[in-house]
Write an enzyme that holds these catalytic residues in place. Structure first.
Site, PDB file in Angstrom:
ATOM      1  N   SER A   1      57.767   4.695  69.530  1.00  0.00           N
ATOM      2  CA  SER A   1      56.782   3.607  69.665  1.00  0.00           C
ATOM      3  C   SER A   1      55.695   4.021  70.648  1.00  0.00           C
ATOM      4  O   SER A   1      55.863   4.978  71.406  1.00  0.00           O
ATOM      5  CB  SER A   1      57.522   2.382  70.217  1.00  0.00           C
ATOM      6  OG  SER A   1      56.633   1.398  70.686  1.00  0.00           O
TER       7      SER A   1
ATOM      8  N   TYR B   1      62.382  -3.354  75.258  1.00  0.00           N
ATOM      9  CA  TYR B   1      61.919  -2.512  74.136  1.00  0.00           C
ATOM     10  C   TYR B   1      61.353  -1.191  74.682  1.00  0.00           C
ATOM     11  O   TYR B   1      61.662  -0.109  74.169  1.00  0.00           O
ATOM     12  CB  TYR B   1      60.863  -3.296  73.360  1.00  0.00           C
ATOM     13  CG  TYR B   1      60.363  -2.648  72.095  1.00  0.00           C
ATOM     14  CD1 TYR B   1      61.111  -2.696  70.917  1.00  0.00           C
ATOM     15  CD2 TYR B   1      59.120  -2.013  72.044  1.00  0.00           C
ATOM     16  CE1 TYR B   1      60.637  -2.130  69.732  1.00  0.00           C
ATOM     17  CE2 TYR B   1      58.646  -1.450  70.867  1.00  0.00           C
ATOM     18  CZ  TYR B   1      59.401  -1.507  69.711  1.00  0.00           C
ATOM     19  OH  TYR B   1      58.931  -0.948  68.540  1.00  0.00           O
TER      20      TYR B   1
HETATM   21  P1  NAP Z   1      60.913  -4.916  60.898  1.00  0.00           P
HETATM   22  O1  NAP Z   1      59.875  -5.290  59.916  1.00  0.00           O
HETATM   23  O2  NAP Z   1      61.391  -5.951  61.846  1.00  0.00           O
HETATM   24  O3  NAP Z   1      62.192  -4.205  60.207  1.00  0.00           O
HETATM   25  C1  NAP Z   1      63.277  -3.799  60.997  1.00  0.00           C
HETATM   26  C2  NAP Z   1      64.446  -3.446  60.114  1.00  0.00           C
HETATM   27  O4  NAP Z   1      65.574  -3.095  60.951  1.00  0.00           O
HETATM   28  C3  NAP Z   1      64.903  -4.623  59.252  1.00  0.00           C
HETATM   29  O5  NAP Z   1      65.286  -4.133  57.982  1.00  0.00           O
HETATM   30  C4  NAP Z   1      66.121  -5.129  60.013  1.00  0.00           C
HETATM   31  O6  NAP Z   1      67.046  -5.815  59.213  1.00  0.00           O
HETATM   32  C5  NAP Z   1      66.717  -3.821  60.501  1.00  0.00           C
HETATM   33  N1  NAP Z   1      67.684  -4.023  61.575  1.00  0.00           N
HETATM   34  C6  NAP Z   1      67.499  -4.646  62.754  1.00  0.00           C
HETATM   35  N2  NAP Z   1      68.639  -4.614  63.475  1.00  0.00           N
HETATM   36  C7  NAP Z   1      69.557  -3.956  62.729  1.00  0.00           C
HETATM   37  C8  NAP Z   1      70.910  -3.582  62.937  1.00  0.00           C
HETATM   38  N3  NAP Z   1      71.574  -3.910  64.049  1.00  0.00           N
HETATM   39  N4  NAP Z   1      71.555  -2.888  61.957  1.00  0.00           N
HETATM   40  C9  NAP Z   1      70.921  -2.560  60.806  1.00  0.00           C
HETATM   41  N5  NAP Z   1      69.626  -2.882  60.558  1.00  0.00           N
HETATM   42  C10 NAP Z   1      68.960  -3.575  61.510  1.00  0.00           C
HETATM   43  O7  NAP Z   1      60.354  -3.730  61.778  1.00  0.00           O
HETATM   44  P2  NAP Z   1      59.292  -2.594  61.441  1.00  0.00           P
HETATM   45  O8  NAP Z   1      57.994  -3.043  61.991  1.00  0.00           O
HETATM   46  O9  NAP Z   1      59.401  -2.146  60.044  1.00  0.00           O
HETATM   47  O10 NAP Z   1      59.848  -1.498  62.441  1.00  0.00           O
HETATM   48  C11 NAP Z   1      60.761  -0.482  62.074  1.00  0.00           C
HETATM   49  C12 NAP Z   1      60.963   0.425  63.267  1.00  0.00           C
HETATM   50  O11 NAP Z   1      59.710   0.916  63.707  1.00  0.00           O
HETATM   51  C13 NAP Z   1      61.597  -0.263  64.481  1.00  0.00           C
HETATM   52  O12 NAP Z   1      62.433   0.627  65.143  1.00  0.00           O
HETATM   53  C14 NAP Z   1      60.386  -0.612  65.330  1.00  0.00           C
HETATM   54  O13 NAP Z   1      60.708  -0.745  66.684  1.00  0.00           O
HETATM   55  C15 NAP Z   1      59.523   0.594  65.086  1.00  0.00           C
HETATM   56  N6  NAP Z   1      58.099   0.401  65.331  1.00  0.00           N
HETATM   57  C16 NAP Z   1      57.395  -0.591  64.739  1.00  0.00           C
HETATM   58  C17 NAP Z   1      56.024  -0.691  64.981  1.00  0.00           C
HETATM   59  C18 NAP Z   1      55.145  -1.759  64.369  1.00  0.00           C
HETATM   60  O14 NAP Z   1      54.002  -1.873  64.813  1.00  0.00           O
HETATM   61  N7  NAP Z   1      55.598  -2.497  63.380  1.00  0.00           N
HETATM   62  C19 NAP Z   1      55.418   0.228  65.811  1.00  0.00           C
HETATM   63  C20 NAP Z   1      56.186   1.213  66.430  1.00  0.00           C
HETATM   64  C21 NAP Z   1      57.533   1.302  66.171  1.00  0.00           C
HETATM   65  P3  NAP Z   1      67.232  -7.429  59.320  1.00  0.00           P
HETATM   66  O15 NAP Z   1      66.197  -8.012  58.430  1.00  0.00           O
HETATM   67  O16 NAP Z   1      68.623  -7.660  58.839  1.00  0.00           O
HETATM   68  O17 NAP Z   1      67.024  -7.814  60.747  1.00  0.00           O
HETATM   69  C1  GCO Z   2      54.488  -5.258  70.842  1.00  0.00           C
HETATM   70  C2  GCO Z   2      54.690  -4.583  69.540  1.00  0.00           C
HETATM   71  C3  GCO Z   2      54.942  -3.096  69.723  1.00  0.00           C
HETATM   72  C4  GCO Z   2      54.915  -2.391  68.410  1.00  0.00           C
HETATM   73  C5  GCO Z   2      55.089  -0.926  68.436  1.00  0.00           C
HETATM   74  C6  GCO Z   2      53.993  -0.214  69.132  1.00  0.00           C
HETATM   75  O1  GCO Z   2      54.929  -6.389  71.005  1.00  0.00           O
HETATM   76  O2  GCO Z   2      53.812  -4.659  71.711  1.00  0.00           O
HETATM   77  O3  GCO Z   2      55.624  -5.206  68.753  1.00  0.00           O
HETATM   78  O4  GCO Z   2      55.945  -2.823  70.572  1.00  0.00           O
HETATM   79  O5  GCO Z   2      55.794  -2.944  67.502  1.00  0.00           O
HETATM   80  O6  GCO Z   2      56.364  -0.520  68.831  1.00  0.00           O
HETATM   81  O7  GCO Z   2      54.094   1.138  68.889  1.00  0.00           O
END
Ligand code: NAP
Ligand code: GCO
Length: 266
Positions: A147, A160
């Protein structure tokens, strides 16, 4: 020598955690499109069904399993079942993650622990379960979804940021410990991606205006916009393919330039 097969994943078994929608779904779909067999997990059976159907619409036959990444016993059984039913895992993407946006002084230790458990212990538990198979096979790729918060802090995301900073170091440690077994462990550090996880930060205000955080992110991103999950897939395919065999312990930030930018000048 690089050729048109260097970025293909034909016959490889790719396990992407938490991939029934969002970033995980985009990455797993891209792997399916370049020839990998797709396995994913979720905690919720309905989401598994929906996920399998969504992959099918793209012409990808994905194998969905119920498993919580924080439950070590369940993860060991899940990986053993995948090895039997689909094959030994070549590529693991630790994508499943949660966030709790709570000011630190209001956050309970239980909430803090839960975020660390899913976002940091989960990747440890998953990696530990797939590594023996990779070692036997003589190669493997582990990709941890890090992240901006692996590098930066911000108000309300202490747990986080601690987890994602830890995940960056777990990435380097797996590289150090298993590089000799021809296993590469790298991270992808996404910028701000439009998924359900970030939907609350983009919600319109009651008067119809943009959410202040939405404007803030656009002003901090040189491209001036949120990124789409599909924009992570090129780097994710690269890090899963033979083309990246000499890349190990690296965090590839796919952030539209956020980490290079001081923000839009007034
Ligand atoms: P999301 O839309 O919330 O999807 C997260 C996924 O993880 C969902 O399928 C969720 O399933 C699953 N999950 C959560 N807890 C779990 C557990 N204990 N066991 C198995 N599955 C679990 O998130 P996303 O935005 O796609 O993010 C995916 C990854 O990228 C995360 O690690 C997040 O921190 C990272 N990330 C996101 C962003 C962003 O801007 N979106 C940026 C940087 C990093 P459920 O529906 O069952 O909860
Ligand atoms: C927040 C966001 C972030 C992003 C991502 C950034 O609340 O600042 O959810 O943490 O999801 O991880 O890279």
């Amino acid at each position: 020598m690089i050729n048109d097969k260097s970025f293909r994943l034909d016959g490889k078994v790719a396990l992407v955690t938490g991939a029934s929608y969002g970033i995980g779904f985009a990455i797993a779909s891209a792997y399916g499109n370049v020839g990998a067999k797709i396995v994913f997990n979720d905690r919720n059976p309905e989401l598994i069904e929906k996920g399998v159907a969504a992959y099918k619409e793209l012409g990808i036959e994905a194998h969905g399993y119920i498993c919580d990444v924080t439950d070590e016993e369940a993860v060991q059984k899940f990986v053993a079942q995948v090895e039997k039913e689909v094959g030994v895992i070549d590529i693991l993407v630790n994508n499943a993650g949660i966030i709790k946006r709570i000011p630190m002084l209001e956050m309970s230790a239980a909430d803090f622990r839960q975020v660390i458990d899913v976002d940091l212990n989960g990747p440890f538990i998953m990696s530990k379960a797939v590594l023996p198979g990779m070692i036997k096979k003589g190669h493997g790729k582990i990709i941890n979804i890090c992240s901006m918060m692996s590098e930066l802090g911000r108000e309300t995301v202490s747990a986080y940021a601690a987890a994602k900073g830890g995940l960056k170091m777990l990435t380097r440690n797996i590289c150090a410990e298993f590089g000799a077994a021809n296993i590469q462990c790298n991270g992808i550090g996404p910028g701000y991606i439009a998924t359900p996880q970030t939907a609350p930060l983009r919600e319109k205000q009651p008067d119809g205006s943009r959410h202040p955080f939405d404007e803030f992110i656009c002003s901090r991103t040189p491209a001036g916009r949120w990124l789409q999950a599909e924009e992570l897939t090129g780097p994710a395919v690269f890090l899963a393919s033979d083309a990246s065999d000499a890349v190990n312990g690296h965090i590839l930030y796919v952030d539209g330039g956020i980490l290079a930018y001081i923000g839009k000048q007034p």
